[in-house]
Design a protein around this motif. Structure first.
Motif, mmCIF file in Angstrom:
data_model
loop_
_atom_site.group_PDB
_atom_site.id
_atom_site.type_symbol
_atom_site.label_atom_id
_atom_site.label_comp_id
_atom_site.label_asym_id
_atom_site.label_seq_id
_atom_site.Cartn_x
_atom_site.Cartn_y
_atom_site.Cartn_z
ATOM 1 N N PHE A 75 0.843 -1.203 0.000
ATOM 2 C CA PHE A 75 0.000 0.000 0.000
ATOM 3 C C PHE A 75 0.875 1.250 0.000
ATOM 4 N N ASN A 76 0.382 2.310 -0.636
ATOM 5 C CA ASN A 76 0.895 3.635 -0.304
ATOM 6 C C ASN A 76 -0.328 4.543 -0.111
ATOM 7 N N ASP A 77 -0.160 5.840 -0.190
ATOM 8 C CA ASP A 77 -1.289 6.720 0.136
ATOM 9 C C ASP A 77 -2.364 6.724 -0.942
ATOM 10 N N LEU A 95 -3.412 -4.146 -9.249
ATOM 11 C CA LEU A 95 -3.150 -2.817 -8.669
ATOM 12 C C LEU A 95 -4.414 -1.977 -8.768
ATOM 13 N N TYR A 96 -4.831 -1.387 -7.634
ATOM 14 C CA TYR A 96 -6.030 -0.544 -7.587
ATOM 15 C C TYR A 96 -5.699 0.835 -7.017
ATOM 16 N N PRO A 97 -6.322 1.910 -7.508
ATOM 17 C CA PRO A 97 -6.274 3.165 -6.749
ATOM 18 C C PRO A 97 -7.161 3.001 -5.510
ATOM 19 N N GLY A 196 8.898 2.956 -1.987
ATOM 20 C CA GLY A 196 8.293 3.297 -0.711
ATOM 21 C C GLY A 196 6.996 2.554 -0.503
ATOM 22 N N GLY A 197 6.126 3.109 0.359
ATOM 23 C CA GLY A 197 4.899 2.424 0.706
ATOM 24 C C GLY A 197 5.124 1.458 1.844
ATOM 25 N N GLY A 203 -0.079 0.019 8.632
ATOM 26 C CA GLY A 203 1.251 0.043 9.256
ATOM 27 C C GLY A 203 2.059 1.252 8.829
ATOM 28 N N ALA A 204 3.122 1.502 9.575
ATOM 29 C CA ALA A 204 3.976 2.635 9.252
ATOM 30 C C ALA A 204 4.843 2.322 8.043
ATOM 31 N N SER A 205 5.095 3.318 7.261
ATOM 32 C CA SER A 205 5.992 3.148 6.117
ATOM 33 C C SER A 205 7.365 3.626 6.512
ATOM 34 N N PRO A 206 8.398 2.867 6.113
ATOM 35 C CA PRO A 206 9.757 3.308 6.453
ATOM 36 C C PRO A 206 10.117 4.655 5.841
ATOM 37 N N ARG A 207 9.413 5.045 4.786
ATOM 38 C CA ARG A 207 9.768 6.321 4.135
ATOM 39 C C ARG A 207 8.793 7.434 4.480
ATOM 40 N N ASP A 208 7.751 7.132 5.258
ATOM 41 C CA ASP A 208 6.777 8.192 5.610
ATOM 42 C C ASP A 208 7.322 9.048 6.752
#
Ligand code: ZN
Length: 208
Positions: A75-77, A95-97, A196-197, A203-208
């Motif tokens: 997931f990402n945002d 893959l979905y928005p 990223g994501g 969960g937390a993202s390592p790049r967020d």
């Protein structure tokens, strides 16, 4: 301008027999066709259906892709990636928005992100051992919420090359789920590392 539905139908029938069956040709003659032409016949061509029946999820309040937005392996945002189970090829990802968009109304920012994500997903799927190619499909006739298919073609199975792959997938026995799940995790981890994501919806993202 494209032919009207009745014009298109009349045009197609010019090649059909008395039962409205088109001749076997082209793809069934390819050496990668899963079907031998002997004994195979084409279904009678049906007249146009107008208006067309609605696709699943035309109304976002009744859309599975919106309802299941917490499900996936990455997931990402704006996006989520899922693994499709019960398939015959080694791996099928979708893959979905996260928001309810079809491809034609995708905001430019998301369309740009789709391009980058697609390239990374293809790279990581093709990086798996014993996978030769990741096919990418957007069809959009079944559901209104944009969904992009990624099909992994097994190495060396050259008969599965090309546009018959989804049909071969339907013919093959179910691929071992444990192997597919492990490969999906490799792709998802590689995606976290490259764009990223995160691996879970919340969960937390390592790049967020
Ligand atoms: Zn939706």
């Amino acid at each position: 301008m494209a032919l009207r539905p009745d014009e298109f139908h009349d045009h197609a029938l010019t090649a059909a027999d008395g039962e409205r069956r088109l001749p076997l040709a082209r793809m069934t003659g390819w050496d990668i066709s899963p079907f031998e032409p002997d004994g195979l016949r084409v279904a009678p061509l049906r007249p146009p259906v107008l208006p067309e029946p609605p696709r699943h999820g035309e109304d976002p309040s009744d859309c599975d892709a919106c309802r299941d937005r917490g499900e996936g392996i990455w997931f990402n945002d704006h996006w989520r990636l899922t693994r499709i189970t019960g398939v015959g090829v080694p791996l099928v990802l979708m893959l979905y928005p996260l928001e309810h968009h079809d491809m034609a109304d995708l905001p430019d920012e998301l369309a740009a992100e789709l391009g980058v994500l697609s390239a990374h997903i293809v790279r990581h799927v093709q990086g798996l051992p014993h996978i030769s190619r990741a096919h990418v499909y957007r069809i959009g006739d079944g559901a209104a919420h944009l969904h992009i298919w990624f099909f992994a073609r097994p190495e060396g199975q050259t008969q599965l090359r090309g546009s018959w792959l989804p049909v071969w997938d339907d013919l093959l026995p179910e691929y071992p789920a444990q192997a597919a799940e492990a490969d999906a995790a490799v792709v998802a981890d590689a995606l976290v590392a490259s764009v990223g994501g995160r691996r879970s919806a919340t969960g937390a993202s390592p790049r967020d």
